[in-house]
Design a protein around this motif. Sequence first.
Motif, PDB file in Angstrom:
ATOM      1  N   ILE A 103       4.549 -14.235  11.374  1.00 54.85           N
ATOM      2  CA  ILE A 103       4.237 -13.889  12.762  1.00 54.85           C
ATOM      3  C   ILE A 103       5.084 -12.718  13.273  1.00 54.85           C
ATOM      4  N   LYS A 104       6.160 -12.397  12.545  1.00 54.32           N
ATOM      5  CA  LYS A 104       6.980 -11.249  12.937  1.00 54.32           C
ATOM      6  C   LYS A 104       7.669 -10.687  11.716  1.00 54.32           C
ATOM      7  N   GLU A 105       7.473  -9.399  11.459  1.00 54.67           N
ATOM      8  CA  GLU A 105       8.084  -8.739  10.310  1.00 54.67           C
ATOM      9  C   GLU A 105       9.598  -8.688  10.468  1.00 54.67           C
ATOM     10  N   ALA A 106      10.284  -8.618   9.348  1.00 54.25           N
ATOM     11  CA  ALA A 106      11.739  -8.495   9.365  1.00 54.25           C
ATOM     12  C   ALA A 106      12.151  -7.112   9.848  1.00 54.25           C
ATOM     13  N   THR A 107      13.286  -7.041  10.498  1.00 53.82           N
ATOM     14  CA  THR A 107      13.867  -5.768  10.907  1.00 53.82           C
ATOM     15  C   THR A 107      15.234  -5.636  10.259  1.00 53.82           C
ATOM     16  N   GLU A 108      15.917  -4.556  10.539  1.00 55.43           N
ATOM     17  CA  GLU A 108      17.243  -4.356   9.956  1.00 55.43           C
ATOM     18  C   GLU A 108      18.243  -5.384  10.464  1.00 55.43           C
ATOM     19  N   THR A 109      17.971  -5.960  11.606  1.00 57.88           N
ATOM     20  CA  THR A 109      18.923  -6.893  12.206  1.00 57.88           C
ATOM     21  C   THR A 109      18.394  -8.325  12.302  1.00 57.88           C
ATOM     22  N   GLU A 110      17.098  -8.529  12.055  1.00 54.97           N
ATOM     23  CA  GLU A 110      16.521  -9.861  12.221  1.00 54.97           C
ATOM     24  C   GLU A 110      15.723 -10.285  10.996  1.00 54.97           C
ATOM     25  N   GLU A 111      15.773 -11.573  10.713  1.00 54.92           N
ATOM     26  CA  GLU A 111      14.972 -12.145   9.640  1.00 54.92           C
ATOM     27  C   GLU A 111      13.508 -12.230  10.078  1.00 54.92           C
ATOM     28  N   PRO A 112      12.585 -12.242   9.112  1.00 57.69           N
ATOM     29  CA  PRO A 112      11.178 -12.418   9.486  1.00 57.69           C
ATOM     30  C   PRO A 112      10.960 -13.808  10.078  1.00 57.69           C
ATOM     31  N   GLN A 113       9.917 -13.952  10.883  1.00 52.41           N
ATOM     32  CA  GLN A 113       9.597 -15.233  11.486  1.00 52.41           C
ATOM     33  C   GLN A 113       8.253 -15.727  10.948  1.00 52.41           C
ATOM     34  N   TYR A 114       8.194 -17.032  10.675  1.00 55.05           N
ATOM     35  CA  TYR A 114       6.990 -17.618  10.102  1.00 55.05           C
ATOM     36  C   TYR A 114       6.509 -18.782  10.962  1.00 55.05           C
ATOM     37  N   ASP A 115       5.233 -19.063  10.851  1.00 55.49           N
ATOM     38  CA  ASP A 115       4.636 -20.217  11.505  1.00 55.49           C
ATOM     39  C   ASP A 115       4.116 -21.158  10.423  1.00 55.49           C
ATOM     40  N   TYR A 116       4.323 -22.465  10.591  1.00 57.91           N
ATOM     41  CA  TYR A 116       3.936 -23.433   9.578  1.00 57.91           C
ATOM     42  C   TYR A 116       2.979 -24.459  10.175  1.00 57.91           C
ATOM     43  N   THR A 117       1.907 -24.727   9.466  1.00 60.48           N
ATOM     44  CA  THR A 117       0.899 -25.672   9.918  1.00 60.48           C
ATOM     45  C   THR A 117       0.524 -26.611   8.782  1.00 60.48           C
ATOM     46  N   SER A 118       0.479 -27.900   9.060  1.00 58.78           N
ATOM     47  CA  SER A 118       0.018 -28.863   8.069  1.00 58.78           C
ATOM     48  C   SER A 118      -1.494 -29.002   8.174  1.00 58.78           C
ATOM     49  N   GLU A 119      -2.167 -28.854   7.046  1.00 54.66           N
ATOM     50  CA  GLU A 119      -3.616 -28.918   7.024  1.00 54.66           C
ATOM     51  C   GLU A 119      -4.093 -29.754   5.845  1.00 54.66           C
ATOM     52  N   ALA A 120      -5.318 -30.246   5.958  1.00 53.80           N
ATOM     53  CA  ALA A 120      -6.002 -30.877   4.834  1.00 53.80           C
ATOM     54  C   ALA A 120      -7.071 -29.903   4.371  1.00 53.80           C
ATOM     55  N   VAL A 121      -7.140 -29.678   3.058  1.00 52.16           N
ATOM     56  CA  VAL A 121      -8.071 -28.692   2.499  1.00 52.16           C
ATOM     57  C   VAL A 121      -8.959 -29.360   1.465  1.00 52.16           C
ATOM     58  N   ASN A 122     -10.267 -29.134   1.575  1.00 45.06           N
ATOM     59  CA  ASN A 122     -11.203 -29.557   0.545  1.00 45.06           C
ATOM     60  C   ASN A 122     -11.119 -28.545  -0.591  1.00 45.06           C
ATOM     61  N   VAL A 123     -10.685 -28.986  -1.756  1.00 43.75           N
ATOM     62  CA  VAL A 123     -10.443 -28.063  -2.867  1.00 43.75           C
ATOM     63  C   VAL A 123     -11.715 -27.338  -3.282  1.00 43.75           C
ATOM     64  N   SER A 124     -12.836 -28.035  -3.323  1.00 41.35           N
ATOM     65  CA  SER A 124     -14.082 -27.441  -3.827  1.00 41.35           C
ATOM     66  C   SER A 124     -14.712 -26.469  -2.849  1.00 41.35           C
ATOM     67  N   THR A 125     -14.685 -26.789  -1.545  1.00 39.62           N
ATOM     68  CA  THR A 125     -15.356 -25.941  -0.559  1.00 39.62           C
ATOM     69  C   THR A 125     -14.410 -25.000   0.166  1.00 39.62           C
ATOM     70  N   GLY A 126     -13.112 -25.306   0.166  1.00 44.11           N
ATOM     71  CA  GLY A 126     -12.157 -24.494   0.905  1.00 44.11           C
ATOM     72  C   GLY A 126     -12.078 -24.851   2.375  1.00 44.11           C
ATOM     73  N   GLU A 127     -12.854 -25.843   2.816  1.00 45.00           N
ATOM     74  CA  GLU A 127     -12.854 -26.241   4.227  1.00 45.00           C
ATOM     75  C   GLU A 127     -11.497 -26.802   4.617  1.00 45.00           C
ATOM     76  N   ARG A 128     -11.001 -26.350   5.769  1.00 46.42           N
ATOM     77  CA  ARG A 128      -9.682 -26.763   6.249  1.00 46.42           C
ATOM     78  C   ARG A 128      -9.801 -27.523   7.567  1.00 46.42           C
ATOM     79  N   ARG A 129      -8.893 -28.467   7.772  1.00 44.71           N
ATOM     80  CA  ARG A 129      -8.761 -29.117   9.072  1.00 44.71           C
ATOM     81  C   ARG A 129      -7.274 -29.325   9.341  1.00 44.71           C
ATOM     82  N   GLU A 130      -6.872 -29.008  10.565  1.00 43.80           N
ATOM     83  CA  GLU A 130      -5.465 -29.182  10.924  1.00 43.80           C
ATOM     84  C   GLU A 130      -5.177 -30.662  11.109  1.00 43.80           C
ATOM     85  N   LEU A 131      -4.056 -31.104  10.578  1.00 39.35           N
ATOM     86  CA  LEU A 131      -3.701 -32.514  10.662  1.00 39.35           C
ATOM     87  C   LEU A 131      -3.137 -32.846  12.028  1.00 39.35           C
TER      88      LEU A 131
END
Length: 402
Positions: A103-131
């Motif tokens: 969600i935010k690239e790293a700079t010379e003074t700051e670490e990059p920022q990430y967003d994490y989401t738990s999801e269930a994924v159907n392996v065959s179809t790729g369909e996702r749903r947020e848990l």
Amino acid sequence: MKNRFGKYGFKLLSVVAVAAALTACQSQDRLTIVEPGNSQASQPPVSNAGGKTPGERKLTVVDGASGQAGREVVVNQTHRIASSNIEAWLSENEVKVLTTKLIKEATETEEPQYDYTSEAVNVSTGERRELTNHEETHPGEHLVKEEISPDGKYSFIQKWRDKYTADNFMKDLSTGKSIPVKGDNYMEIGGWLDADTYVLAAGSMSGKGEIRLISTDGTYTTTAIEDEDVEVYNQFGASKGRIYYTDVNQVLKVVEPGQSKPVHLIENVWSFTISPDSEYIAVSTATNTGGDQSSELLIYDAAGSLQGSLIGKGNLISYLSWSPDSARLAFDVYSENESGMNGVYVFDTASGKVSWMAPYYSAVHPAAHPVYPLTWSPSGKRLGITIDDKEDLIATHVIDFQ
């Protein structure tokens, strides 16, 4: 959050696994790499949008120069899950993943920022749903661990309340009834000693802690191991009435309950894992000679006798993972020498053959290495491999076997 092997750990490989002239066919009587046919073999299709077509080259590693007759490791197809690593298999066709987005690239003074989401994924179809909040597992949190007994009748369950405290249960799988097991524990390592007893290295905030022999009715007794070379049980397991562990000198030892003195089994052990049916012990060794690190992967039976010969060799062997039916062992090999073994391999216990999986999960870099543990589906017919990805940070490739 779990330690990102690709972000931090793999850089460590270049320090730990220094240059070594290691090749997979140094010992021709043990390991031979063959390429079937002179023409390029057609590869199984890749499903899911955004999937990448695997390369055409296929290598198979066989045990012995002429190979062995037996079951082949055959791939049907692969599936790609972008920006995600598998946390658990919910069913044969659905996985629980942790999806990572920048969600935010790293700079010379700051670490990059990430967003994490738990999801269930159907392996065959790729369909996702947020848990939902009830289903969600937060990054780095290990909430539930379950191990089924060798006969499939019971399971030992740990439900973690926080980083150091778990509630333990013994579950009768025929009735679904769970029996609480008394006693605090600070570690999650153990294994089924036999069909009726689970052995747990409970750990402690100070010292080694108790070793508990837990019966299927939820009661337990303790056993003691006299070993001055153990400060804490970091690697610990059980099989066919014996307890296995490594000491501070990286020696794999074995002891039976009631015996206080262990027996030395194997030296220079980096890691070991016991198959779910308790028949095999996969052991990766690590030695350092003149600054050159070398690792080997060997299979032993429950008595500690070597089965067959060397099945893997490189600078570092990691992520050993048995399939639930104990029919296959997946593992990763890193070698600085490009002619050596590199990438993920699958060892088949019936045929004794080792197959290279890289063509199926990475077309861009055929020797890409996993950045999370390798995960098997409940049936053992699917294998999840998560690697770094230039477009999506990480990507999980699920391989379907016949």
